[in-house]
Motif scaffolding. Structure first.
Motif, PDB file in Angstrom:
ATOM      1  N   GLU B  49       0.756  -1.139  -0.066  1.00 41.98           N
ATOM      2  CA  GLU B  49       0.065  -0.090   0.054  1.00 41.98           C
ATOM      3  C   GLU B  49       0.736   1.274  -0.021  1.00 41.98           C
ATOM      4  OE1 GLU B  49      -3.193  -0.495   2.995  1.00 41.98           O
ATOM      5  OE2 GLU B  49      -3.419   1.766   3.275  1.00 41.98           O
ATOM      6  N   HIS B  50       0.557   2.340  -0.505  1.00 40.02           N
ATOM      7  CA  HIS B  50       1.054   3.557  -0.529  1.00 40.02           C
ATOM      8  C   HIS B  50       0.435   4.745  -0.549  1.00 40.02           C
ATOM      9  CE1 HIS B  50       1.132   5.364  -4.711  1.00 40.02           C
ATOM     10  NE2 HIS B  50       0.402   4.529  -4.730  1.00 40.02           N
ATOM     11  N   TYR B  51       0.792   5.892  -0.356  1.00 40.62           N
ATOM     12  CA  TYR B  51       0.114   7.315  -0.104  1.00 40.62           C
ATOM     13  C   TYR B  51       0.330   8.131  -1.402  1.00 40.62           C
ATOM     14  CZ  TYR B  51      -1.087  11.453   2.840  1.00 40.62           C
ATOM     15  OH  TYR B  51      -1.659  12.799   3.217  1.00 40.62           O
ATOM     16  N   PRO B  52      -0.503   7.830  -2.542  1.00 38.07           N
ATOM     17  CA  PRO B  52      -0.409   8.450  -3.650  1.00 38.07           C
ATOM     18  C   PRO B  52      -0.179   9.987  -3.510  1.00 38.07           C
ATOM     19  CG  PRO B  52      -2.114   6.993  -3.841  1.00 38.07           C
ATOM     20  CD  PRO B  52      -1.806   7.235  -2.109  1.00 38.07           C
ATOM     21  N   GLY B  53       0.933  10.531  -4.293  1.00 37.24           N
ATOM     22  CA  GLY B  53       1.020  12.027  -3.910  1.00 37.24           C
ATOM     23  C   GLY B  53       2.206  11.999  -2.801  1.00 37.24           C
ATOM     24  N   MET B  54       1.981  11.750  -1.771  1.00 35.95           N
ATOM     25  CA  MET B  54       3.264  11.874  -0.573  1.00 35.95           C
ATOM     26  C   MET B  54       4.449  10.972  -1.212  1.00 35.95           C
ATOM     27  SD  MET B  54       3.368  11.511   3.457  1.00 35.95           S
ATOM     28  CE  MET B  54       5.115  11.110   4.285  1.00 35.95           C
ATOM     29  N   LYS B  57       6.752  12.467  -3.654  1.00 42.41           N
ATOM     30  CA  LYS B  57       7.459  13.666  -3.181  1.00 42.41           C
ATOM     31  C   LYS B  57       8.467  13.208  -2.367  1.00 42.41           C
ATOM     32  CE  LYS B  57       3.388  16.413  -2.321  1.00 42.41           C
ATOM     33  NZ  LYS B  57       2.642  17.553  -1.282  1.00 42.41           N
ATOM     34  N   HIS B  79       9.508   2.188  -7.779  1.00 40.75           N
ATOM     35  CA  HIS B  79       8.966   1.332  -6.659  1.00 40.75           C
ATOM     36  C   HIS B  79       7.495   0.958  -6.979  1.00 40.75           C
ATOM     37  CE1 HIS B  79       8.314  -0.116  -2.622  1.00 40.75           C
ATOM     38  NE2 HIS B  79       9.382   0.398  -2.306  1.00 40.75           N
ATOM     39  N   ARG B 117      11.340   6.012   5.044  1.00 38.64           N
ATOM     40  CA  ARG B 117      10.886   7.214   4.899  1.00 38.64           C
ATOM     41  C   ARG B 117      10.038   7.740   3.661  1.00 38.64           C
ATOM     42  NH1 ARG B 117      12.038   7.440   9.201  1.00 38.64           N
ATOM     43  NH2 ARG B 117      13.411   8.840  10.437  1.00 38.64           N
ATOM     44  N   ALA B 118       9.937   6.452   2.832  1.00 37.54           N
ATOM     45  CA  ALA B 118       8.852   6.516   1.771  1.00 37.54           C
ATOM     46  C   ALA B 118       7.596   6.019   2.298  1.00 37.54           C
ATOM     47  CB  ALA B 118       9.541   5.930   0.385  1.00 37.54           C
ATOM     48  N   PHE B 120       5.430   3.535   1.903  1.00 34.20           N
ATOM     49  CA  PHE B 120       4.944   2.208   1.634  1.00 34.20           C
ATOM     50  C   PHE B 120       4.548   1.380   2.699  1.00 34.20           C
ATOM     51  CE2 PHE B 120       7.628   3.637  -2.011  1.00 34.20           C
ATOM     52  CZ  PHE B 120       6.708   3.545  -3.047  1.00 34.20           C
ATOM     53  N   TRP B 121       3.598   0.433   2.478  1.00 37.59           N
ATOM     54  CA  TRP B 121       3.550  -0.358   3.812  1.00 37.59           C
ATOM     55  C   TRP B 121       3.088  -1.933   3.039  1.00 37.59           C
ATOM     56  CZ3 TRP B 121       1.173   4.185   3.328  1.00 37.59           C
ATOM     57  CH2 TRP B 121       1.483   5.392   4.236  1.00 37.59           C
ATOM     58  N   LYS B 122       4.015  -2.566   3.668  1.00 35.45           N
ATOM     59  CA  LYS B 122       3.997  -3.995   3.096  1.00 35.45           C
ATOM     60  C   LYS B 122       3.215  -4.999   3.812  1.00 35.45           C
ATOM     61  CE  LYS B 122       8.556  -4.335   1.067  1.00 35.45           C
ATOM     62  NZ  LYS B 122       9.693  -3.794   1.960  1.00 35.45           N
ATOM     63  N   LYS B 123       2.337  -5.939   3.375  1.00 32.53           N
ATOM     64  CA  LYS B 123       1.427  -6.878   3.876  1.00 32.53           C
ATOM     65  C   LYS B 123       1.672  -8.191   3.273  1.00 32.53           C
ATOM     66  CE  LYS B 123      -3.197  -7.009   5.651  1.00 32.53           C
ATOM     67  NZ  LYS B 123      -4.579  -6.543   4.973  1.00 32.53           N
TER      68      LYS B 123
END
Lengths: 81, 146
Positions: B49-54, B57, B79, B117-118, B120-123
Motif C-alpha cells: 500500500e502507499h500514499y499517492p502524492g506523498m 514527493k 517502486h 521514509r517513503a 509504503f506499507w507491506k502486507k
C-alpha cells in the motif's frame, strides 16, 4: 480537514479517509477528539509510539500545530524498499 | 533524475541498460533490485500500500538529498505497489557517477531512506493469515549512519 489512514490504521478504523470538522490546535488534540468518538478510533490511537503522522504529505510531529493544514495522515512506520 | 511509482511490473535489466546508456561522463553505475522474498515458504503474495502524492514527493526529496551529498550524474528509483508475487521485483534504485564510491554510497543511502521514509506499507498474505510487516528498529538505526 481531510484525514486519511493507511495500513492497519485504516483497517482498524474501517475507512480510508474522512472529512473532520475540528478546532483542534495540534495533532495530539485531534487524536484526543477522534479517540473520544468511538472504540475503533480509541483502539487505533491507543499507542501513538506505533504511529506516524504526515501533515499535507510531509512527515510531522504529534505536537505540530494544525493551523492551515488541509490533510492529516496517520499510518504505521513505513516499510518501503 | 527519474522517479516512478507504479503497479506494473518492470524489467530491472532493461531499466538498468537504458539508465546506463549514452553517458560519456560516467564511470560507475550501481543498482539494487528488491525482490519479494518468501521467508517461511508460505507466502501467497505481498501486498504493498502507499500514499499517492506523498510517495512521489518523499522519494524525490530523498533522491534530491542524495544528489546534494554526492556528485551524481543521475538517479533512478522505481517502486511498485499493489499485489506482488513471490520473486517479483518490488523496487530498484540505480545511481550513476564519475567514480564508484559516490555511486555505491548514494545507492546505499537511497535504500536506507526508502525503507523508512517513503510511505509504503507491506502486507504478507499466506493461506492462513494477512500480516502487516513491522518496521525494524535496525532500519531506523540505519539512518543515523548518514
Amino acid at each position: 480537514m481531510n484525514v486519511v489512514y493507511f495500513a492497519w490504521v485504516r483497517e482498524r478504523i474501517g475507512i480510508p479517509q474522512e472529512t473532520v470538522e475540528t478546532d483542534a490546535a495540534t495533532v495530539n488534540d485531534l487524536i484526543a477528539e477522534l479517540r473520544a468518538r468511538e472504540p475503533r478510533y480509541d483502539a487505533a490511537f491507543a499507542d501513538i509510539t506505533a504511529l506516524r503522522v504526515a501533515l499535507d504529505q510531509e512527515l510531522s510531529d504529534f505536537d505540530s500545530p494544525l493551523a492551515g493544514v488541509r490533510e492529516v495522515a496517520f499510518f504505521p512506520p513505513m516499510t518501503g524498499g | 533524475m527519474t522517479v516512478r511509482v507504479q503497479a506494473d511490473p518492470f524489467d530491472a535489466g532493461a531499466e538498468l541498460n537504458r539508465f546506463a546508456q549514452g553517458r560519456g561522463d560516467v564511470g560507475a553505475v550501481v543498482s539494487f533490485t528488491g525482490v519479494v522474498r518468501d521467508t517461511h515458504g508460505s507466502l501467497r503474495e505481498m501486498l504493498i500500500e502507499h500514499y499517492p502524492g506523498m510517495t512521489e514527493k518523499a522519494i524525490s526529496a530523498i533522491a534530491d538529498e542524495a544528489r546534494t551529498r554526492w556528485d551524481l550524474a543521475d538517479v533512478l528509483v522505481i517502486h511498485r505497489y499493489g499485489p506482488l508475487a513471490v520473486g517479483a521485483p518490488i523496487m530498484m534504485v540505480a545511481t550513476a557517477a564519475a567514480h564508484r564510491a559516490a555511486a555505491f554510497a548514494a545507492a546505499d543511502f537511497l535504500m536506507d531512506y526508502l525503507k523508512s521514509r517513503a510511505p509504503f506499507w507491506k502486507k504478507e498474505i499466506t493461506a492462513e493469515a494477512e500480516t502487516w510487516v513491522a518496521a525494524k528498529d535496525a532500519d531506523e538505526d540505519a539512518l543515523k549512519r548518514w
